[in-house]
Design a protein around this motif. Structure first.
Motif, PDB file in Angstrom:
ATOM      1  N   PRO C 169      -3.576   2.724  12.678  1.00  0.00           N
ATOM      2  CA  PRO C 169      -3.145   1.566  11.893  1.00  0.00           C
ATOM      3  C   PRO C 169      -3.417   1.789  10.409  1.00  0.00           C
ATOM      4  O   PRO C 169      -4.362   1.243   9.858  1.00  0.00           O
ATOM      5  N   LEU C 170      -2.590   2.608   9.784  1.00  0.00           N
ATOM      6  CA  LEU C 170      -2.789   2.902   8.361  1.00  0.00           C
ATOM      7  C   LEU C 170      -1.779   2.131   7.524  1.00  0.00           C
ATOM      8  O   LEU C 170      -0.609   2.000   7.905  1.00  0.00           O
ATOM      9  N   PRO C 171      -2.209   1.644   6.371  1.00  0.00           N
ATOM     10  CA  PRO C 171      -1.271   0.933   5.501  1.00  0.00           C
ATOM     11  C   PRO C 171      -0.304   1.914   4.840  1.00  0.00           C
ATOM     12  O   PRO C 171      -0.560   3.115   4.784  1.00  0.00           O
ATOM     13  N   THR C 172       0.815   1.386   4.369  1.00  0.00           N
ATOM     14  CA  THR C 172       1.775   2.221   3.641  1.00  0.00           C
ATOM     15  C   THR C 172       1.826   1.763   2.186  1.00  0.00           C
ATOM     16  O   THR C 172       1.636   0.579   1.892  1.00  0.00           O
ATOM     17  N   HIS C 173       2.066   2.708   1.302  1.00  0.00           N
ATOM     18  CA  HIS C 173       2.086   2.431  -0.132  1.00  0.00           C
ATOM     19  C   HIS C 173       3.509   2.553  -0.671  1.00  0.00           C
ATOM     20  O   HIS C 173       4.257   3.415  -0.249  1.00  0.00           O
ATOM     21  N   ALA C 174       3.862   1.691  -1.609  1.00  0.00           N
ATOM     22  CA  ALA C 174       5.106   1.839  -2.364  1.00  0.00           C
ATOM     23  C   ALA C 174       4.801   1.326  -3.765  1.00  0.00           C
ATOM     24  O   ALA C 174       4.756   0.120  -3.992  1.00  0.00           O
ATOM     25  N   ASP C 176       2.673   0.012  -6.536  1.00  0.00           N
ATOM     26  CA  ASP C 176       1.384  -0.700  -6.493  1.00  0.00           C
ATOM     27  C   ASP C 176       1.342  -1.705  -5.347  1.00  0.00           C
ATOM     28  O   ASP C 176       0.451  -2.538  -5.275  1.00  0.00           O
ATOM     29  N   LEU C 177       2.307  -1.628  -4.428  1.00  0.00           N
ATOM     30  CA  LEU C 177       2.324  -2.525  -3.282  1.00  0.00           C
ATOM     31  C   LEU C 177       1.844  -1.789  -2.027  1.00  0.00           C
ATOM     32  O   LEU C 177       2.333  -0.704  -1.712  1.00  0.00           O
ATOM     33  N   VAL C 178       0.911  -2.389  -1.339  1.00  0.00           N
ATOM     34  CA  VAL C 178       0.404  -1.820  -0.087  1.00  0.00           C
ATOM     35  C   VAL C 178       0.776  -2.758   1.056  1.00  0.00           C
ATOM     36  O   VAL C 178       0.501  -3.959   0.984  1.00  0.00           O
ATOM     37  N   SER C 179       1.423  -2.199   2.088  1.00  0.00           N
ATOM     38  CA  SER C 179       1.758  -2.988   3.276  1.00  0.00           C
ATOM     39  C   SER C 179       0.721  -2.688   4.351  1.00  0.00           C
ATOM     40  O   SER C 179       0.612  -1.556   4.811  1.00  0.00           O
ATOM     41  N   ALA C 203      -8.445   0.677  -8.465  1.00  0.00           N
ATOM     42  CA  ALA C 203      -7.767  -0.588  -8.752  1.00  0.00           C
ATOM     43  C   ALA C 203      -8.728  -1.525  -9.487  1.00  0.00           C
ATOM     44  O   ALA C 203      -9.945  -1.416  -9.357  1.00  0.00           O
ATOM     45  N   ASP C 204      -8.168  -2.437 -10.225  1.00  0.00           N
ATOM     46  CA  ASP C 204      -8.973  -3.452 -10.927  1.00  0.00           C
ATOM     47  C   ASP C 204      -9.286  -4.576  -9.933  1.00  0.00           C
ATOM     48  O   ASP C 204      -8.384  -5.307  -9.521  1.00  0.00           O
ATOM     49  N   PRO C 205     -10.561  -4.724  -9.509  1.00  0.00           N
ATOM     50  CA  PRO C 205     -10.905  -5.718  -8.477  1.00  0.00           C
ATOM     51  C   PRO C 205     -10.403  -7.110  -8.827  1.00  0.00           C
ATOM     52  O   PRO C 205      -9.948  -7.846  -7.951  1.00  0.00           O
ATOM     53  N   ALA C 206     -10.468  -7.455 -10.119  1.00  0.00           N
ATOM     54  CA  ALA C 206     -10.053  -8.806 -10.507  1.00  0.00           C
ATOM     55  C   ALA C 206      -8.546  -8.975 -10.428  1.00  0.00           C
ATOM     56  O   ALA C 206      -8.036 -10.099 -10.335  1.00  0.00           O
ATOM     57  N   GLY C 207      -7.832  -7.839 -10.455  1.00  0.00           N
ATOM     58  CA  GLY C 207      -6.375  -7.943 -10.475  1.00  0.00           C
ATOM     59  C   GLY C 207      -5.718  -7.825  -9.120  1.00  0.00           C
ATOM     60  O   GLY C 207      -4.510  -8.056  -8.979  1.00  0.00           O
ATOM     61  N   ILE C 208      -6.504  -7.487  -8.100  1.00  0.00           N
ATOM     62  CA  ILE C 208      -5.928  -7.314  -6.759  1.00  0.00           C
ATOM     63  C   ILE C 208      -5.403  -8.643  -6.227  1.00  0.00           C
ATOM     64  O   ILE C 208      -6.062  -9.671  -6.357  1.00  0.00           O
ATOM     65  N   GLN C 209      -4.203  -8.613  -5.671  1.00  0.00           N
ATOM     66  CA  GLN C 209      -3.640  -9.788  -5.012  1.00  0.00           C
ATOM     67  C   GLN C 209      -3.473  -9.483  -3.529  1.00  0.00           C
ATOM     68  O   GLN C 209      -2.884  -8.469  -3.176  1.00  0.00           O
ATOM     69  N   VAL C 210      -3.937 -10.382  -2.692  1.00  0.00           N
ATOM     70  CA  VAL C 210      -3.789 -10.209  -1.245  1.00  0.00           C
ATOM     71  C   VAL C 210      -2.898 -11.328  -0.716  1.00  0.00           C
ATOM     72  O   VAL C 210      -3.221 -12.511  -0.878  1.00  0.00           O
ATOM     73  N   TYR C 264      -0.101  -8.012   2.565  1.00  0.00           N
ATOM     74  CA  TYR C 264       0.416  -7.219   1.444  1.00  0.00           C
ATOM     75  C   TYR C 264      -0.566  -7.263   0.294  1.00  0.00           C
ATOM     76  O   TYR C 264      -1.104  -8.322  -0.033  1.00  0.00           O
ATOM     77  N   LEU C 265      -0.771  -6.120  -0.340  1.00  0.00           N
ATOM     78  CA  LEU C 265      -1.652  -6.047  -1.509  1.00  0.00           C
ATOM     79  C   LEU C 265      -0.879  -5.580  -2.722  1.00  0.00           C
ATOM     80  O   LEU C 265      -0.086  -4.630  -2.631  1.00  0.00           O
ATOM     81  N   ARG C 266      -1.143  -6.210  -3.829  1.00  0.00           N
ATOM     82  CA  ARG C 266      -0.731  -5.654  -5.119  1.00  0.00           C
ATOM     83  C   ARG C 266      -2.004  -5.198  -5.814  1.00  0.00           C
ATOM     84  O   ARG C 266      -2.962  -5.955  -5.938  1.00  0.00           O
ATOM     85  N   MET C 267      -2.008  -3.929  -6.250  1.00  0.00           N
ATOM     86  CA  MET C 267      -3.224  -3.366  -6.834  1.00  0.00           C
ATOM     87  C   MET C 267      -2.940  -2.767  -8.195  1.00  0.00           C
ATOM     88  O   MET C 267      -2.669  -1.570  -8.309  1.00  0.00           O
ATOM     89  N   PRO C 268      -2.998  -3.568  -9.262  1.00  0.00           N
ATOM     90  CA  PRO C 268      -2.824  -2.994 -10.593  1.00  0.00           C
ATOM     91  C   PRO C 268      -3.951  -1.995 -10.867  1.00  0.00           C
ATOM     92  O   PRO C 268      -5.104  -2.241 -10.484  1.00  0.00           O
TER      93      PRO C 268
END
Lengths: 271, 271, 271
Positions: C169-174, C176-179, C203-210, C264-268
């Motif tokens: 069960p590994l996430p996929t990257h595209a 800055d978006l992680v699925s 990644a900037d911890p404060a900028g991560i969106q989950v 979904y993650l956005r990781m600036p």
């Protein structure tokens, strides 16, 4: 003799979290004997955990280390406590969990005076990586292992004078009327009240009336089977507190009672 | 070698009562190894407890002390029993719980003959204060600790000839038709019947028909996966009794079956 | 030092089956220390069992023998495996249960490389009578006892090259978006994802969106109480994986989330 470590948590009986605490303990003090007090504390319910801890700890020999982790504030500035009382030890977050152990002498007989409590701060005894969400595994378990293998409580951190506590669940008296409440419901639906056996000294057992959930029980029984199946009874339970039950059924269901339900006693003096 | 003590109760998996029994045992015989058989016996269900005790005890080495506490009559005049059978020990209230251990040889292979049973009466081995509602902690646990640390059964009390028992759940035969019933449902929904493997000796495994809950299973399988997922099968289960299951599903749900549900077998003789 | 044996099964917390495994182990290697990882794996759920095994085993010392029995194919031709990894041992049916232990290094840090795995075939170590439905008691338990008392893994059977496994069960990257998705829900309703802490390095911890279940969590917290009661938070959990929770409530209930729910993650990048 090997030291006993007991574990009380709200992690749930199907969780691997208690096992993770055990793995840490066994890696650091293999000779400790680990016993589950319960992992079925209602989530975040510090009051129920305090009751379960105080009532169950009485059955263990002196020297036992009781670890209680009901810890919604984990990772915050709340302190972690280790207390030595009457030769036994208690390890828990500083959130009221030790209220009955430290201050509940009027309810239970064996608690310690509120002395010799330290704030756990010596990171020497912590796991190398302390998570922000599982101090049961990362702080409380290794600290308990240290105690079990001989570390004195004093080495864990500085003494503390005041700990977090909730108001003791003590009944109030007005003449021969006692206002009390339910403090625990066991898996049989038996209701434990905050009325200690010693509060009934001097009363006529046959004359005591217990009012709860709209029902009245007259007189104290000694065993469930003193009354027919399906009938209510009151008795001094195995924790030394007044209980109300229904023989072979659930008093909680019968009376719609839960923790907090009011219980009133009339106690005519011994004739 | 240290003695093993097993605990079987209806106290519930979230209760602290089992831990209180353990605390008493560990205080009196620290070298005993304590194992939970189960604390999930349905409340007051002596029949199910007797089955769980007989089937699970078989996996333990000789010398093990099995403590079973399903005890709605606690505190009454019902006796407490200790039995020595084939080198192992059983401690339980005298309410039928030992029926299968003492008399169930035709179902299970390893039980003892109904001999060498004593009534536990020697208060030397009890806790100082015996409650009227928790003999598991106050009588059965300390007595088990005494046995584990070398006290002979004879010192616990006088021998008894007759113990409380329920009618053995034995199937009845009429020609090639066997009338049986479900005696246990496990957590998977598998149905255990009261038909011992040895009762099927001489029958043609492929010809056996098992009727239960309106369904018919033809022939005996050896493993769940002998049939496709969702299909019924019958087989000799791990307790040496005929079972009915559904591969990867619950036979209890599928067939609406529970303890007591009738099971009929047709067993053509080996051709 | 005595060896530790852990048990992980889907037998249920009220079942006597785990006790039967313990009886067999104690009869063959009395000095082994037995710990329940959990018996609450959802029935037949090999994926969840693999996660519970990998995350919980990390807390145990090297040399521990982890026995995992979620085994719907018991009695069929599926193999039984014993693996030695980093000084610890894993015993399980060959049905994918060891996928994360053997191949999940990118998720968890401590797993073994997929080497030194044997097919358990040496019947010397089995119980005399092997049932078709309970290899936990008849094969896995006695084999674990043999390992605990010194039998080398090599004596259990021939080495195997390939084992059954499921897709990691590994996430996929595209960009800055992680699925990703939820891989476990604990008893508090906290959601564990398949995003390892190390994937967030840089990644900037404060900028991560989950993003999960229609909600968005911005930034990583360290502890539940970093947010008010009832508020969502994301954090690195105690297994080293990204988690989503609600302080003092259930995120699973709040978000209608379960195992498999997309995250979904956005990781600036660090600014």
């Amino acid at each position: 003799l090997p030291r006993i470590i007991t574990l009380l948590t709200d992690f749930g009986v199907e969780s691997t979290y208690p096992a993770q605490m055990k793995g840490v303990i066994m890696g650091r003090c293999p000779e400790a004997a680990i016993v589950d007090l319960s992992h079925g504390v209602p989530k975040h319910d510090v009051h129920t955990a305090a009751f379960m801890l105080s009532s169950a700890a009485q059955a263990f020999p002196a020297g036992t280390i009781h670890v209680a982790v009901v810890d919604p504030q984990v990772g915050s500035q709340r302190r972690a406590l280790a207390a030595e009382c009457g030769g036994s030890f208690y390890v828990a977050p500083d959130n009221g969990l030790l209220t009955l152990v430290a201050y509940g002498q009027s309810l239970f007989g064996l608690e310690c005076p509120p002395a010799r409590i330290v704030s756990i701060e010596n990171r020497t005894f912590f796991r190398a990586d302390v998570s922000g969400t599982f101090h049961g595994r990362d702080i409380f378990a290794p600290v308990a292992a240290a105690l079990a293998c001989g570390t004195p409580v004093d080495e864990l951190g500085p003494p503390v004078d005041e700990i977090e506590r909730f108001d003791l669940p003590l009944p109030t008296h007005a003449g021969d009327l006692v206002s009390a409440h339910v403090v625990n419901v066991d898996s049989f639906g038996n209701l434990t009240t905050n009325v200690a056996a010693r509060m009934l000294a001097g009363a006529d057992p046959a004359g005591i009336q217990v009012h709860v959930g709209g029902a009245v029980v007259r007189g104290l029984s000694r065993a469930y089977s003193d009354v027919p199946a399906g009938v209510l009874l009151a008795y001094i339970g195995s924790a030394g507190l007044l209980e109300v039950a229904v023989n072979r059924q659930s008093a909680a269901v019968r009376l719609g009672a839960a923790v907090g339900t009011p219980v009133y006693l009339r106690m005519p003096a011994q004739p």
